[in-house]
Design an enzyme around this catalytic site. Structure first.
Site, PDB file in Angstrom:
ATOM      1  CB  CYS B  85       0.239  -7.821   7.510  1.00 42.54           C
ATOM      2  SG  CYS B  85      -0.277  -9.514   7.225  1.00 42.54           S
ATOM      3  CG  HIS B 202      -4.038  -5.752   6.877  1.00 44.70           C
ATOM      4  ND1 HIS B 202      -3.023  -5.491   5.995  1.00 44.70           N
ATOM      5  CD2 HIS B 202      -4.009  -7.088   7.105  1.00 44.70           C
ATOM      6  CE1 HIS B 202      -2.404  -6.621   5.684  1.00 44.70           C
ATOM      7  NE2 HIS B 202      -2.980  -7.612   6.344  1.00 44.70           N
ATOM      8  CD  GLU B 204      -3.215  -1.979   5.235  1.00 46.44           C
ATOM      9  OE1 GLU B 204      -3.072  -1.756   6.455  1.00 46.44           O
ATOM     10  OE2 GLU B 204      -2.938  -3.079   4.711  1.00 46.44           O
TER      11      GLU B 204
END
Lengths: 86, 224
Positions: B85, B202, B204
């Site tokens: 990002c 993302h 994560e």
């Protein structure tokens, strides 16, 4: 050393989509204005000391190439005037 | 043996990244950019967020901070580097990867799950997948539209540098599945070497089972 003001204009290259300008254009149209296009640009005014206008322009150009503009998407122009006259 | 998750002022996905890596059994720690990379660094994540308030251009300021020279050297020496990002924007701004991530086509912040097609499975980031696999991972960005000159895009494709593309759930790469107007539906690309990658979605946020899917875990397993 003389005080100069360098004016740097950074704009999107022709052909690169500018969604913010498109949104601004549509808002103007909603206000009843008729326009066939709108482009936006960033302008930076940099006060600096240099030996000559050419030296001031060279420094401002380096600043632009290293940070102010992204060569992938931007074109830029640099002009220099004695401080207070730009 | 630790992954450095580099914090700039305004980074806000650094804790998420550490937590996701820790969940996968990978040692990770947050590193303040001014402190430089620890000597035991075995991997680098440039996390999401809004470094320097996205002033000038998203990622522009962080990309020119001194730690980026260390990260470039580490990457040159073979250390895996991942930008997510805002970290992807920093990666492009710093020249670790080609192109730029700029204002979404619809000029709005978009926060939603998207589908990604794995374009290459022979990289550290995608070893857990097969080429053509479709994974679901969230995006959260206002400036994620991948932009690059036609000539350079052709070269990226020819050099097989595209890692993920936005796609429909069935894997078809369509305009409707492109959330931000990215050229070629590009969601993530590789740098010059396969161990350097950036992506706008993302991984994560798609690793811990308690908060949703785990499709993104494979990307982070590159650091294992």
């Amino acid at each position: 050393m003389t005080a100069y003001t360098a004016t740097v204009t950074v704009r999107l290259k022709r052909g690169v989509l500018d969604p913010e300008a498109e949104t601004t254009k549509r808002s103007l149209e909603r206000l009843g204005f008729e326009l066939s296009g709108l482009r936006s640009a960033d302008r930076f005014e940099i006060d600096l000391e240099a030996d000559s206008p050419a030296a001031a322009k060279e420094t401002a150009t380096e600043m632009t190439e290293r940070l102010l503009a992204n060569p992938t998407i931007h074109d830029y122009e640099v002009s220099v005037a004695a401080a207070g006259q730009s | 043996m630790t992954v450095a998750v580099v914090q700039f002022g305004g980074s806000n996905c650094d804790r998420d990244a550490v937590r996701a890596l820790t969940h996968l059994g990978i040692d990770a720690e947050r590193v303040w950019h001014e402190d430089g990379l620890p000597s035991e660094t075995t991997g680098v994540i440039l996390p999401g967020g809004f470094s320097y308030g996205d002033y000038l251009r998203a990622g522009a300021m962080a990309a020119r901070s001194p730690i980026m020279n260390e990260i470039r050297s580490a990457a040159d020496a073979g250390t895996p580097v991942l930008g997510v990002c805002n970290g992807a924007q920093i990666g492009c701004e710093s020249g670790l990867t080609e192109g730029a991530f700029t204002t979404n086509e619809r000029a709005r912040f978009q926060c939603e799950p998207v589908h990604l097609r794995v374009e290459r499975a022979d990289t550290p980031w995608t070893a857990a997948y097969e080429a053509g696999d479709v994974i679901e991972v969230p995006i959260a960005h206002g400036e994620g539209r991948f932009e690059i000159t036609d000539e350079r895009y052709d070269r990226l494709e020819a050099d097989d540098r595209i890692l993920f593309r936005y796609c429909a759930p069935d894997g078809s790469v369509t305009e409707a599945a492109n959330p931000n107007g990215s050229i070629g539906n590009v969601a993530g690309i590789l740098g010059e070497s396969d161990h350097v990658a950036v992506l706008m979605p993302h991984p994560e946020r798609a690793t811990l089972p308690d908060i949703g899917g785990t499709d993104g875990a494979g990307v982070l397993r590159a650091f294992a």
